[in-house]
Design an enzyme around this catalytic site. Sequence first.
Site, mmCIF file in Angstrom:
data_model
loop_
_atom_site.group_PDB
_atom_site.id
_atom_site.type_symbol
_atom_site.label_atom_id
_atom_site.label_comp_id
_atom_site.label_asym_id
_atom_site.label_seq_id
_atom_site.Cartn_x
_atom_site.Cartn_y
_atom_site.Cartn_z
ATOM 1 N N SER A 132 46.444 47.338 45.362
ATOM 2 C CA SER A 132 47.751 46.876 44.904
ATOM 3 C C SER A 132 48.741 48.022 44.816
ATOM 4 O O SER A 132 48.369 49.173 44.551
ATOM 5 C CB SER A 132 47.602 46.233 43.521
ATOM 6 O OG SER A 132 48.856 46.032 42.911
ATOM 7 N N TYR A 157 45.711 46.527 34.631
ATOM 8 C CA TYR A 157 45.380 45.942 35.932
ATOM 9 C C TYR A 157 45.522 46.990 37.032
ATOM 10 O O TYR A 157 44.624 47.188 37.862
ATOM 11 C CB TYR A 157 46.282 44.744 36.222
ATOM 12 C CG TYR A 157 46.299 44.335 37.679
ATOM 13 C CD1 TYR A 157 45.197 43.719 38.253
ATOM 14 C CD2 TYR A 157 47.418 44.590 38.477
ATOM 15 C CE1 TYR A 157 45.202 43.367 39.606
ATOM 16 C CE2 TYR A 157 47.430 44.233 39.815
ATOM 17 C CZ TYR A 157 46.320 43.626 40.368
ATOM 18 O OH TYR A 157 46.334 43.284 41.699
ATOM 19 N N LYS A 161 42.645 48.924 39.665
ATOM 20 C CA LYS A 161 42.760 49.070 41.120
ATOM 21 C C LYS A 161 42.660 50.546 41.506
ATOM 22 O O LYS A 161 41.990 50.906 42.488
ATOM 23 C CB LYS A 161 44.079 48.471 41.616
ATOM 24 C CG LYS A 161 44.155 46.949 41.531
ATOM 25 C CD LYS A 161 43.160 46.279 42.464
ATOM 26 C CE LYS A 161 43.395 44.781 42.543
ATOM 27 N NZ LYS A 161 42.376 44.100 43.393
#
Length: 350
Positions: A132, A157, A161
């Site tokens: 991402s 989040y 990643k």
Amino acid sequence: MAEKVLVTGGAGYVGSHCVLELIEAGYKPVVVDNFSNAVRGEGDVAESIRRIETLLDTSIEFHELDLLDKAGLDKLFKKHSFSAVMHFAGLKAVGESVQQPLRYYRVNLTASMNLLEVMQAHKVHNVVFSSSATVYGDPQRLPIDEQHPVGGCTNPYGQTKFFIEEMIKDHCKAEKDWNAVLLRYFNPIGAHSSGLIGEDPQGIPNNLLPYVAQVAIGRRKCLSVFGNDYDTPDGTGVRDYIHVVDLAKGHISALKKLKEDCGCKVYNLGTGRGYSVLQMVKAMEKASGREITYKIAPRRGGDVASCYADPRLAEKELGWKAEFDLERMCEDLWRWQSMNPTGFTNGTAS
């Protein structure tokens, strides 16, 4: 004989579109998903997968499996000889990750470690990872190229990643016969042109466009625009939106790159252009022919003002470039939403 590719999280939004593109490109996907963001269809097969089977007149091997179940994952690898793995599975909501960081670290990191260890045990050394643009954090420059610093993530989040990327990079350094392509997505939107598969968030949508579409169709009354005081042309957040089919095709190009014994490579998948929240609202109003009610709300934790890609490296080394413009993205999204007003559960697109 068609190459078998394991697709983790393959019943979700991006994963399902990649499954469709894999089949059309001549691969044989084997799909695992734990239904954390997918709808159960007939016979305990995900509804998205069932619809792909109908669309392409084919059968797809599907297993309900959580990657936290390492023994179950090992059993699957004993059954199959995979040429590569596409890894999509994981929790993915920025706002939720800020509220539940430990859950995100436990699920995303443990699942990925389990997968890499089982791959190593079964001598499957090729992986495409669904990363991402959040790994870039608050951009220091725009557009963002792959040399931009990473790791200064603004939410858990994004941190997960980044950590998974680091795990894969380190493993590829230690194991020279491994090949990995890390694909840093910007913001996938749209749906397959058939209207059969698209984004169907379980619960309240965490991303902008599914929420906008649900307001347009009447499922939700009003869109909350989180912040209108950013340093952007209209004060609302600017993002690089990419059609999910373009994104899926990028994964096929990444699979081909693995064949070159490429080591570990990183590519942005985006269009190179940013649009603000209010621009996206207007674009969806045009596509749907409906007014979209919105209100301004406080900024959301973990968000950045602007984020858009420099995708030229993917074009140069993968031969990939986004084809669909904003109008097409919104038209395909609206087709999906209008054909499936309550998502996969209403069955109108069967």
